[in-house]
Structure formats: C-alpha cells, structure tokens
Design an enzyme around this catalytic site. Structure first.
Site, PDB file in Angstrom:
ATOM      1  N   LYS A 138      33.364  54.417  78.875  1.00  0.00           N
ATOM      2  CA  LYS A 138      33.047  55.777  79.336  1.00  0.00           C
ATOM      3  C   LYS A 138      33.760  56.833  78.510  1.00  0.00           C
ATOM      4  O   LYS A 138      33.248  57.938  78.352  1.00  0.00           O
ATOM      5  CB  LYS A 138      33.394  55.934  80.822  1.00  0.00           C
ATOM      6  CG  LYS A 138      32.417  55.216  81.738  1.00  0.00           C
ATOM      7  CD  LYS A 138      32.368  55.841  83.120  1.00  0.00           C
ATOM      8  CE  LYS A 138      31.369  55.103  83.995  1.00  0.00           C
ATOM      9  NZ  LYS A 138      31.369  55.593  85.383  1.00  0.00           N
ATOM     10  N   LYS A 146      21.932  46.076  81.269  1.00  0.00           N
ATOM     11  CA  LYS A 146      21.731  46.182  82.709  1.00  0.00           C
ATOM     12  C   LYS A 146      20.870  47.416  83.011  1.00  0.00           C
ATOM     13  O   LYS A 146      21.004  48.445  82.340  1.00  0.00           O
ATOM     14  CB  LYS A 146      23.132  46.345  83.328  1.00  0.00           C
ATOM     15  CG  LYS A 146      23.176  46.284  84.820  1.00  0.00           C
ATOM     16  CD  LYS A 146      24.629  46.279  85.295  1.00  0.00           C
ATOM     17  CE  LYS A 146      24.769  47.183  86.507  1.00  0.00           C
ATOM     18  NZ  LYS A 146      26.109  47.175  87.097  1.00  0.00           N
ATOM     19  N   LYS A 193      20.989  53.816  85.865  1.00  0.00           N
ATOM     20  CA  LYS A 193      20.392  55.068  86.329  1.00  0.00           C
ATOM     21  C   LYS A 193      20.372  56.137  85.249  1.00  0.00           C
ATOM     22  O   LYS A 193      19.695  57.131  85.371  1.00  0.00           O
ATOM     23  CB  LYS A 193      21.091  55.563  87.600  1.00  0.00           C
ATOM     24  CG  LYS A 193      22.591  55.533  87.602  1.00  0.00           C
ATOM     25  CD  LYS A 193      23.112  55.686  89.046  1.00  0.00           C
ATOM     26  CE  LYS A 193      24.574  55.250  89.150  1.00  0.00           C
ATOM     27  NZ  LYS A 193      25.004  55.044  90.530  1.00  0.00           N
TER      28      LYS A 193
END
Ligand code: TRP
Length: 334
Positions: free
Chosen positions: A117, A199, A202
């Site tokens: 991140k 994966k 969103k």
C-alpha cells in the site's frame, strides 16, 4: 451438557473502502453466515481502517450503511451476531494506542500489505497506514476472539496480533485470548475476471463483480472475462486460471462441485459456459440486491441495528480495556 459449553468467539471485519464484491461474499460473508449458529460472532464494518488511505467522506458514509444492509441481506442475523461499526466503539482506538506501545517498528515495517500500500499511495504514506495492523489487533483482542476468519492476505496481520498478545500476556499475565486465523474451508478464492492471477478487488471495476451490480452489468463482465485459447471447460488453475476461476464461481453460486460442473459443460465451448456462469451469479445476486434495497429504504431499522450492535460490542470491549488499564496500573478517575 453440550449446550452449556461456551461457544467460541469469532471476530471479522471488512473495510467500507469500496462496494462489496462477489469475492467478499463467496470468500467471507457466506462463511460468516454459515458460522452464526455454532459460534458467538462479531462482524464489524471497519471504517477507521478505511481512512488509512484517502476516502471521499460522503462515499464512505454511504458505503458504511450499504455494507450493513448487505451483511443482513447476505443472511447475517443481527440478533444472533453482533453487527456494528468500528468507530461507534471508542475502545478500539484506546486499546490500539496501548498495543502500539508493545509493537516494534521493525515488525510493522515487515508487513507485506504496508509495503504494497505504501507503494500504491506513495504520496500519502501516513502513520495510520503503518499502524493499521495494531488497530486490527485491538479489534480482535478487545473481544477475546478465539478465531479470526480471514483471507490469505490478512494472515500475517493475525500472526502479528498473536505476537503482540503473547508479549503483553508475558509481562502482565493472562489478559488476552490468543486468536487463531483460519482460512475457511468452504471459502472460494475468487480472482479478477480481467486478470485471473490477481484476487478480485474492489479497486478494479471491470475485473470485479459487485454484489449490487445489475444483471446486465454482471452479464457484460462475464462476457469479457479472460479465458484461454483452448475450448475445454476444465479445472486447472495453473494452465487455465481464467476458466478455473469461472468454475470456482459457478460452483460457489450453484452449490455444485467441480467434477459435476466439468461434466455439465463437457464438449461445450466457452460461448455456452460463460453465459451460464453469468446466469448463476445473476440469480445469486438478485435476492441479495433486492433485500439490500428494501433495507436501505428503512433507515430507522438500520439505525436500530447498528445502535444495538455498538451497545453489545461496547459492553464486551469495556471489560477488556479496563482489565488492560488495571494491569498498567493507570490511576482510575474517582
Ligand atoms: N484488515 C482486514 C482486511 O482488509 C479488515 C479487518 C480489520 C479485519 N480489522 C479486522 C479482519 C479484524 C479480521 C479481524 O481485510
């Protein structure tokens, strides 16, 4: 007698940082619902974790309520489970501070999610992003959870939580239950439709099916799903990641097993298979979407659910936090 045995406690949460996806349903919420009778469960909407990266405030608020409605629409019973919003229970932030004082800078620096991140948000690497796993440890330890169902990507955070708990217990005696992470057996790991090596996320709108997507959007996304240059519908994640992912989704949506599904589509090409997967998902999502819309129209009810959830959660949380403050020998205000 078996009924007098204490149920094991479960804690899990999802960030309202985007719309809920088919992946979060098949990989998490569906299993949460399956565990609600056997375990004593707390399912949280972790809004404080969501602000570790920049959020649009109005979207965050809307998604927090929509996520609660979807939890219920997916079958989580607000009477059986404690459904609540993290920021409603201030003990999370308070315990997080204490635990941060028992966590090493080096441990947090090694967290894979932090490394990823901080690359993605290179212009906004905040202290909150760095201490994110400490807040997560507080979520879990506040409720003395025995088990934490999470995806593979969160296992490292649960391990760190155990290390922190063990360290604290080592100094002050038995304060915290040591939680186990478990990757639910039933859980389907759903990958991106556009890039089946990743994966389903969103943050990738085209590779991702949202639970509230309209049927035409679901169909369009499956039509574009990446497959391969063969025609056989066969489960082989290494050589046929796209098709294998579609098979996983089809089976999770219909309850069939892989062998049955392979037999069903034997001799048929992707032109038959892909729309069939889309149809199965449309039928799975339809009642969830309709129930979510119905619940969202009843704001009073949703408010009563989160208010009651926060009260129940808080009555457990205060016990742990006061135990911690007693161990630290903080002066208790008279
Ligand atoms: N970090 C988790 C995720 O992004 C969400 C989360 C926050 C969580 N607190 C938790 C999960 C406590 C399990 C237990 O998926």
């Amino acid at each position: 007698m078996e009924t007098s045995e204490k149920k094991k406690r479960i804690f899990s949460g999802i960030q309202p940082s985007g719309e809920l996806t088919l992946g979060s349903y098949m990989g998490a919420i569906k299993n949460w619902a399956a565990m609600q009778d056997e375990y004593d469960c707390l399912y949280c909407i972790v809004d404080m974790h969501a602000i570790t990266v920049r959020q649009n405030p109005a979207d965050l608020r809307r998604r927090t309520i929509a996520q609660l409605a979807q939890y219920i629409a997916c079958g989580l019973d607000p009477e059986k489970n404690i459904l609540f919003i993290q920021s409603h229970v201030p003990q999370h932030a308070e315990l997080s501070w204490v635990l941060g004082c028992y966590t090493q800078f080096g441990e947090l620096s090694r967290m894979t999610q932090f490394k990823q991140k901080s690359q993605q948000h290179a212009d906004n690497i905040t202290a909150g992003l760095f201490t994110y796993p400490v807040l997560m440890a507080a979520d879990i330890l506040l409720y003395q959870a025995d088990a934490v169902p999470v995806g593979e990507d969160q296992k490292q955070h649960v391990e760190l939580c155990r290390d922190i708990a063990q360290r604290f217990n080592g100094v002050y005696g038995d304060v915290f239950t040591l939680p186990e992470s478990f990757i639910p057996k039933l859980g389907a790991r759903v990958m991106s439709l556009g890039n089946p090596m990743n994966k389903m996320s969103k943050s990738d709108p085209e590779g991702c099916v949202y639970l509230l997507d309209k049927p035409e959007d679901i169909r369009r996304k499956f039509k574009r799903a990446v497959t391969d240059s063969e025609t056989a519908v066969r489960f082989d994640p290494e050589h046929k990641p796209g098709v294998s992912n579609l098979l996983t989704i089809y089976c999770a949506a219909t309850g069939k097993d892989i062998a049955e599904a392979e037999a069903e589509f034997a001799g048929q090409g992707y032109g038959v298979f892909k729309p069939a997967v889309a149809d199965a998902v449309v039928e799975l999502a339809r009642p969830i979407r309709e129930e979510t819309e119905r619940l969202l129209a009843d704001k009073g009810y949703l408010e009563s659910v989160y208010r009651q959830g926060a009260q129940r959660a808080q009555s457990l949380a205060v016990r742990t936090l006061s135990k911690v403050y007693r161990k630290l020998d903080f002066v208790v205000p008279k």
